[in-house]
Enzyme design. Sequence first.
Site, PDB file in Angstrom:
ATOM      1  N   ASP A   1      31.123  15.126 -44.023  1.00 15.44           N
ATOM      2  CA  ASP A   1      32.363  15.886 -43.819  1.00 15.44           C
ATOM      3  C   ASP A   1      33.513  15.192 -44.553  1.00 15.44           C
ATOM      4  OD1 ASP A   1      32.207  13.761 -41.916  1.00 15.44           O
ATOM      5  OD2 ASP A   1      33.758  14.706 -40.692  1.00 15.44           O
TER       6      ASP A   1
ATOM      7  N   GLU B   1      32.648  12.752 -38.815  1.00 17.14           N
ATOM      8  CA  GLU B   1      33.235  11.417 -38.839  1.00 17.14           C
ATOM      9  C   GLU B   1      34.752  11.504 -38.891  1.00 17.14           C
ATOM     10  OE1 GLU B   1      34.629   7.492 -40.044  1.00 17.14           O
ATOM     11  OE2 GLU B   1      34.988   9.353 -41.093  1.00 17.14           O
TER      12      GLU B   1
END
Length: 374
Positions: free
Chosen positions: A70, A133
């Site tokens: 991400d 994250e």
Amino acid sequence: MTDADPLPLAQSLIRCASVTPADAGAQNVLAAFLEPLGFAVTRLRFGAIENLFARIGSDGPHFCFAGHTDVVPAGAAGWRTEPFAGEVRDGVLYGRGACDMKGAVAAFAAAAAGHLAAGKLRGSISLLITGDEEADAIDGTVRVLDWMAERGQIPDFCLVGEPTNPARLGEVIKIGRRGSITARITVHGTQGHVAYPHRCDNPVHRLVRALDAMLAAPLDAGTDWFEPSSLQVTTIDVGNPASNVVPASAGAVLNIRFNDRHTANSLEGWLRATLARYAERFEMTVSVSGESFLTSPGPAVDTLRAAVAAATGVQPRLDTGGGTSDARFIARHCPVAEFGLVGATMHQVDECVPVDELRALSAVYARVLAAFGV
Ligand SMILES: [Zn+2]
């Protein structure tokens, strides 16, 4: 060390606009790279989040690379290139995630490919990849680790590919991180007229004295591996428009970045005790982004350090600075360190990595795999 080029994979990953919590096909791209190499890829969707665990080999030593697919949003400001085009200009790969950290994910996958192509596999190589994250990290690394623990898949050593180098590849390996706790405080008093202070109880005075007491002495003097812990008051809010009124309450927010001399719990207790000395009525809520952790220097860290030095020609410094990362979760299960690209453009407009640096990181990872004997 490796003839597998990380560039095409890094470009393909950047072309998936995987702004948390979206995956946008990024983990499909990675799985499609790993499966033909012989990795057993398990997709682990928790809530809205795509995660992936891939492993090749069943013997030890088991070396794991951890990272995330991400990215943070591109932001409103104009980019030199399309942020999700993965374009190379003048030898530099541009795009959101180029350095944090699709570049490192691609570099590791390419290093593993080279290691396997050379027939060097002795133990096991795995990848722990999350799509959560950059946001809350609730349905990401923590849950994948639980899944791994239940199946006996906890590695002997884990390397997180976050950008660790300030300016030059090879400068810094992170072996720990400080913890972070935020406290939101409201002190209550009794509202009244400033000319009649005996009828008031000024909460601003109580709050300011309590904060001053918290700041009066350092929390600690630091350790061999950590800077001194730091308490920063980030705001004091009263919002009182009247100069002749003592307000009913006063608020403040503070954040503490703390080393392994403290825990979030011990700090919360200390904050409450200090507040209670100056205020009879107060509320405090805390949020903990992470505890501090340290992978004590020893043979594994020495092996990593020597491999980075051999591949880059730079003697890496061991460091525990910066913000939190998913390594804080991994540290509960196994030794963990972090080494990745130069972090200068992370989260910025025109995030980028020189293609040479990307390939050099892949060579570092290849050297690390060989050094750990996997
Ligand atoms: Zn990152």
